[in-house]
Design an enzyme around this catalytic site. Structure first.
Site, PDB file in Angstrom:
ATOM      1  CB  SER A   1      10.929   4.358  -1.183  1.00 42.16           C
ATOM      2  OG  SER A   1      10.486   3.499   0.047  1.00 42.16           O
TER       3      SER A   1
ATOM      4  N   GLY B   1       0.829  -1.064   0.057  1.00 43.86           N
ATOM      5  CA  GLY B   1       0.076  -0.031  -0.069  1.00 43.86           C
ATOM      6  C   GLY B   1       0.790   1.219  -0.033  1.00 43.86           C
TER       7      GLY B   1
ATOM      8  CB  VAL C   1       9.489   4.666 -11.105  1.00 40.71           C
ATOM      9  CG1 VAL C   1       9.062   6.003 -11.408  1.00 40.71           C
ATOM     10  CG2 VAL C   1       8.960   3.752 -11.897  1.00 40.71           C
TER      11      VAL C   1
ATOM     12  N   GLY D   1       9.263  -4.476  -8.502  1.00 33.96           N
ATOM     13  CA  GLY D   1      10.128  -3.324  -9.014  1.00 33.96           C
ATOM     14  C   GLY D   1      11.695  -3.702  -8.698  1.00 33.96           C
ATOM     15  CD  GLU D   2      15.260  -4.278 -13.066  1.00 32.38           C
ATOM     16  OE1 GLU D   2      15.957  -3.224 -13.034  1.00 32.38           O
ATOM     17  OE2 GLU D   2      15.156  -5.358 -13.656  1.00 32.38           O
ATOM     18  CE  LYS D   3      12.222   1.190  -3.448  1.00 31.75           C
ATOM     19  NZ  LYS D   3      12.603   0.824  -2.169  1.00 31.75           N
TER      20      LYS D   3
ATOM     21  CG  HIS E   1       3.540   0.792  -5.624  1.00 31.17           C
ATOM     22  ND1 HIS E   1       3.757   1.896  -4.887  1.00 31.17           N
ATOM     23  CD2 HIS E   1       3.876  -0.282  -5.118  1.00 31.17           C
ATOM     24  CE1 HIS E   1       4.446   1.080  -3.767  1.00 31.17           C
ATOM     25  NE2 HIS E   1       4.416  -0.038  -4.157  1.00 31.17           N
TER      26      HIS E   1
END
Length: 298
Positions: A200, A42, A191, A162-164, A48
């Site tokens: 984040s 969330g 992103v 996500g690759e973060k 996202h």
């Protein structure tokens, strides 16, 4: 639900129980539809949204789960303070282009996900031991356990991450492979804000001064990438240069910098091919991570 949230997402596609979600998905699967899955905790942001758009492009139906998983928080971490705003999340899902008849939002309670004490844990050895695993020893077992449960609930699907959280992505990919789960795990690009800060949910914790300093993480990655691509520095030299740069930012408390093999996540000493650079630091209440790939010029 707010009026705008209700307009973006009809109530019939918001499920709060496992049985309700499975009933929706049985209908999709019986019609031969491909399910895309975006698991989240969330407080959604544009990162996202990019995952939801990718899933909506590839798949017939998209499931977005919103669940703040207590298993992945240590007693000293921010479970109770973790940001939550369901109305805002529903609006963002609608804006991401996943129209109401193609998206199912799964919003279970803790009691629904864990109706009795959890005696089973999923541990992915090796990949979970370093970096985030060393700093947060119980974190990845909590992540792997809840994702395994969600994969079991959703069933065959394409799951988007996500690759973060690159180490998390590697852990989940290995878990799905090792356990022969009918899930295709897809990694999507990081992103960023215009100044380079990776998006984040924890960025909301940053004060104005900390927000100004937080892009130092991307600057350190850029410096490490520059050194590696020039082919003139050892891995240890690159680590030291990245750490020194982060330490120049007064609001940053460095946790780690690392250079690893992108597949095994083992630290490397000699750069001879593609590598992955990782950084982590605390800015006030916010612990932030970032990463990027780099390859030396041949």
């Amino acid at each position: 639900m707010s009026t705008s949230g209700a307009a973006a997402l009809s109530s019939r596609t918001q499920c709060s129980t496992v049985l309700d979600l499975r009933q929706h998905l049985w209908a999709v699967e019986s019609a031969g539809g491909l399910v895309g899955f975006v698991p989240t905790m969330g407080y959604l942001h544009a990162g996202h949204s990019s995952l939801i758009r990718a899933a909506a492009t590839d798949c017939d139906v998209v499931v977005v789960s919103i669940f703040v998983n207590p298993l992945q928080f240590a007693p000293t971490e921010d479970l109770s303070a973790y940001p939550r705003d369901l109305d805002r999340d529903l609006e963002l899902i609608g804006e991401a282009g996943a129209v109401a008849d193609r998206v199912i939002v799964f919003t279970p309670t803790v009691g629904e996900m864990y109706p009795s004490p959890v005696l089973t844990q999923v541990v992915v050895g090796g990949l979970s031991d370093t970096m985030e695993g060393a700093s947060r020893p119980t974190h990845f077992s909590g992540v792997a356990t809840v994702v395994a449960k969600l994969f079991s609930i959703v069933g065959p699907c394409r799951a988007y991450f996500g690759e973060k959280d690159f180490q998390q992505l590697a852990v989940i990919r290995r878990m799905a492979s090792d356990l022969s789960m009918p899930v295709d795990v897809i990694g999507c690009p990081i992103v960023r804000e215009t100044d380079g800060l990776a998006l984040s949910s924890r960025n909301v914790y940053l004060s104005a001064n900390e927000r100004n300093g937080a892009p130092v993480l991307r600057a350190a990655l850029d410096e490490g990438m520059r050194l590696i691509e020039s082919g003139t520095a050892t891995a240890e030299d690159v680590r030291n240069a990245m750490a020194e740069l982060i330490r120049t930012e007064p609001s940053a408390v460095l946790d780690y910098v690392e250079i690893t093999d992108p597949q095994t996540l083992e630290p490397i000493e000699h750069v001879s091919g593609e590598v992955r650079l990782f950084v982590a630091a605390t800015f006030g209440r916010a612990r932030l991570i970032d990463n990027c790939g780099a390859t030396p010029e041949r």
